[in-house]
Scaffold this active site. Structure first.
Site, PDB file in Angstrom:
ATOM      1  N   ASP A   1       0.873  -1.179   0.000  1.00  0.00           N
ATOM      2  CA  ASP A   1       0.000   0.000   0.000  1.00  0.00           C
ATOM      3  C   ASP A   1       0.908   1.227   0.000  1.00  0.00           C
ATOM      4  O   ASP A   1       1.857   1.311   0.774  1.00  0.00           O
ATOM      5  CB  ASP A   1      -0.887  -0.029   1.248  1.00  0.00           C
ATOM      6  CG  ASP A   1      -1.979   1.031   1.213  1.00  0.00           C
ATOM      7  OD1 ASP A   1      -3.158   0.660   1.180  1.00  0.00           O
ATOM      8  OD2 ASP A   1      -1.638   2.230   1.216  1.00  0.00           O
TER       9      ASP A   1
ATOM     10  N   ASP B   1      -4.033   2.274  -4.875  1.00  0.00           N
ATOM     11  CA  ASP B   1      -2.664   2.261  -4.335  1.00  0.00           C
ATOM     12  C   ASP B   1      -2.349   0.997  -3.552  1.00  0.00           C
ATOM     13  O   ASP B   1      -1.446   0.988  -2.731  1.00  0.00           O
ATOM     14  CB  ASP B   1      -2.423   3.506  -3.466  1.00  0.00           C
ATOM     15  CG  ASP B   1      -2.982   3.365  -2.064  1.00  0.00           C
ATOM     16  OD1 ASP B   1      -3.981   2.637  -1.892  1.00  0.00           O
ATOM     17  OD2 ASP B   1      -2.421   3.982  -1.146  1.00  0.00           O
ATOM     18  N   GLU B   2      -3.071  -0.077  -3.847  1.00  0.00           N
ATOM     19  CA  GLU B   2      -2.968  -1.252  -2.993  1.00  0.00           C
ATOM     20  C   GLU B   2      -3.080  -2.524  -3.825  1.00  0.00           C
ATOM     21  O   GLU B   2      -3.927  -2.611  -4.715  1.00  0.00           O
ATOM     22  CB  GLU B   2      -4.144  -1.156  -2.016  1.00  0.00           C
ATOM     23  CG  GLU B   2      -4.135  -2.125  -0.908  1.00  0.00           C
ATOM     24  CD  GLU B   2      -5.430  -2.032  -0.095  1.00  0.00           C
ATOM     25  OE1 GLU B   2      -6.221  -1.085  -0.268  1.00  0.00           O
ATOM     26  OE2 GLU B   2      -5.656  -2.950   0.676  1.00  0.00           O
TER      27      GLU B   2
HETATM   28  N1  DCP Z   1      -8.886   7.975  -0.702  1.00  0.00           N
HETATM   29  C1  DCP Z   1     -10.034   8.730  -0.854  1.00  0.00           C
HETATM   30  N2  DCP Z   1     -10.999   8.716   0.115  1.00  0.00           N
HETATM   31  C2  DCP Z   1     -10.858   7.968   1.230  1.00  0.00           C
HETATM   32  C3  DCP Z   1      -9.712   7.190   1.400  1.00  0.00           C
HETATM   33  C4  DCP Z   1      -8.733   7.215   0.413  1.00  0.00           C
HETATM   34  O1  DCP Z   1     -10.178   9.410  -1.865  1.00  0.00           O
HETATM   35  N3  DCP Z   1     -11.819   7.960   2.161  1.00  0.00           N
HETATM   36  C5  DCP Z   1      -7.837   8.049  -1.730  1.00  0.00           C
HETATM   37  C6  DCP Z   1      -6.751   8.992  -1.323  1.00  0.00           C
HETATM   38  C7  DCP Z   1      -5.614   8.127  -0.880  1.00  0.00           C
HETATM   39  C8  DCP Z   1      -5.813   6.881  -1.722  1.00  0.00           C
HETATM   40  O2  DCP Z   1      -7.224   6.783  -1.928  1.00  0.00           O
HETATM   41  O3  DCP Z   1      -4.349   8.731  -1.107  1.00  0.00           O
HETATM   42  C9  DCP Z   1      -5.289   5.631  -1.068  1.00  0.00           C
HETATM   43  O4  DCP Z   1      -5.991   5.352   0.133  1.00  0.00           O
HETATM   44  P1  DCP Z   1      -5.282   4.823   1.433  1.00  0.00           P
HETATM   45  O5  DCP Z   1      -6.337   4.387   2.364  1.00  0.00           O
HETATM   46  O6  DCP Z   1      -4.217   3.855   1.076  1.00  0.00           O
HETATM   47  O7  DCP Z   1      -4.625   6.139   2.087  1.00  0.00           O
HETATM   48  P2  DCP Z   1      -3.244   6.840   1.801  1.00  0.00           P
HETATM   49  O8  DCP Z   1      -2.448   6.120   0.771  1.00  0.00           O
HETATM   50  O9  DCP Z   1      -3.504   8.265   1.505  1.00  0.00           O
HETATM   51  O10 DCP Z   1      -2.523   6.785   3.196  1.00  0.00           O
HETATM   52  P3  DCP Z   1      -1.816   5.527   3.915  1.00  0.00           P
HETATM   53  O11 DCP Z   1      -0.379   5.887   4.034  1.00  0.00           O
HETATM   54  O12 DCP Z   1      -2.483   5.420   5.236  1.00  0.00           O
HETATM   55  O13 DCP Z   1      -2.056   4.336   3.034  1.00  0.00           O
HETATM   56 MG    MG Z   2      -2.190   4.078   0.874  1.00  0.00          MG
END
Ligand code: DCP
Ligand code: MG
Length: 368
Positions: free
Chosen positions: A21, A118-119
């Protein structure tokens, strides 16, 4: 890269699943494109309008330190962090970065499941060098793409994903076979998939807060509350036992080879020669991935751009060049208007599955 001692060989008998991720994905891309944002509290916001309404899609770690999180209304985030740098989401750009990461992961194995932008999960069962491969992939994502990511490696999707989340950011958490229960024991029950507020409240009533406590109770005593099926599932998950397979992405379900043809695209001898070469190429890649194919297909593009694709699903999966070429030749015989020139010829193996280990062993004496 030199193998770290902790990257000792993964035992052949155990499943090996990696989960990845990206860290703060949207915010990380924005920082990559504008280095002046580094270290600042950044929120990437969905539905941002001129009045400043919107919801936080993600926040940089500097913003998270103020308590800013995904899905929070922007006005609430601004209250927590007045100096917040607010940027609108740019999906097209994030998708391009995501595709680069997924392509790099796909080099590790075609057995890959992209779960979100992203996963992803990658199945590396049977690959003794799995950990050093993953460490190299993680370094390449940083160096070649410019993004930071977290990896979890375990014997199931369930534990690999938990490990990724526990290691964030820049984590590389390995839960070796037979260490799952001990690794999970101190964690709160909410880290399990499907344990939401209702399940966790019911477990709390039974004084079960950690996975260790959940693993210690007899599932029979959980059955009246959750039903026997769910009780057994919870008990197994708490010990890190979960057999969920990867759900393969369509685009990664095949290995193919194509050749554009100049003159002579109607010559059966030349085409047969090319089919054999492509079959060798595809078979070599199948074996390198430890895969077999159930379906063999051909792709014919005639000089007037007409496209014909045909495939055949076999009773027994194949990975040898001679079998692939023979099936492709049979498809040609049935579907090619003999002598009509082609602009392009392709061979495709799909319906991929991991090569059965037993069959491969059985072949050895014949090859010796
Ligand atoms: N995303 C979104 N709305 C949400 C959650 C996530 O639009 N409620 C989008 C923005 C994030 C991306 O999806 O950048 C990936 O989600 P992640 O849950 O993996 O969150 P992040 O990558 O931002 O942070 P982390 O480092 O916790 O994975
Ligand atoms: Mg992420």
């Amino acid at each position: 890269m030199e193998a770290a001692p902790e990257d000792a060989a993964w035992p052949a008998a155990a499943r090996c699943v990696a989960h990845i991720d990206l860290d703060c994905f949207y915010a990380a891309v924005e920082e990559l494109l504008d280095p002046s944002l580094a270290g600042k509290p950044v929120a990437v916001v969905m539905g941002l309008d001129p009045e400043g309404h919107g919801a936080v899609a993600t926040a940089s770690y500097a913003a998270r330190a103020f308590g800013v999180y995904s899905a929070m209304p922007l006005h609430a985030a601004r209250r927590l962090c007045p100096q917040l740098v607010v940027l609108p989401v740019r999906h097209g750009i994030y998708r391009r970065y995501s595709a680069q990461v997924m392509a790099l992961l796909h080099e590790l194995s075609p057995l890959m499941q992209q779960v979100s932008i992203d996963e992803a999960f990658v199945e590396l069962t049977g690959r003794a060098e799995a950990l050093s491969l993953l460490r190299t992939a993680s370094a390449r994502i940083g160096r070649e793409i410019g993004l930071s990511c977290s990896f979890g490696v375990a014997t199931s999707k369930l534990v690999a994903k938990i490990a990724t989340d526990q290691g964030k950011p820049r984590g590389f958490v390995v839960v070796r076979p037979d260490e799952e229960a001990a690794y999970l024991a101190p964690l709160p029950v909410e880290v399990l998939w499907g344990v939401g507020p209702r399940t966790s409240a019911r477990l709390r009533e039974l004084d079960i807060r950690t996975l260790g406590a959940l693993a210690a109770v007899d599932p029979v005593s959980l059955a009246p509350v959750f039903g026997s099926r769910r009780a057994l599932e919870l008990a197994a998950s708490a010990r890190g036992r979960n057999g969920s397979p990867l759900v393969l992405d369509r685009q990664y379900k095949s290995i193919s080879s194509e050749q554009t043809l100049g003159r002579g695209g109607g010559d059966p001898h030349l085409l047969w020669h090319l089919l054999q070469r492509m079959a060798e190429d595809v078979a070599g890649r199948l074996r390198a991935e430890g895969m077999v194919a159930r379906t063999v297909g051909i792709k014919l593009r005639y000089t007037d751009w007409r496209l014909v694709t045909r495939d055949l699903t076999l009773p027994q999966p194949v990975d040898e060049a001679s079998r692939l070429a023979a099936v492709a030749a049979e498809l040609m015989r049935r579907n090619w208007q003999r002598g009509t020139p082609l602009r392009l010829l392709g061979l495709r193996a799909s319906g991929l599955a991991p090569a059965p280990a037993v069959e491969q062993l059985a072949l050895l004496p014949l090859e010796a």
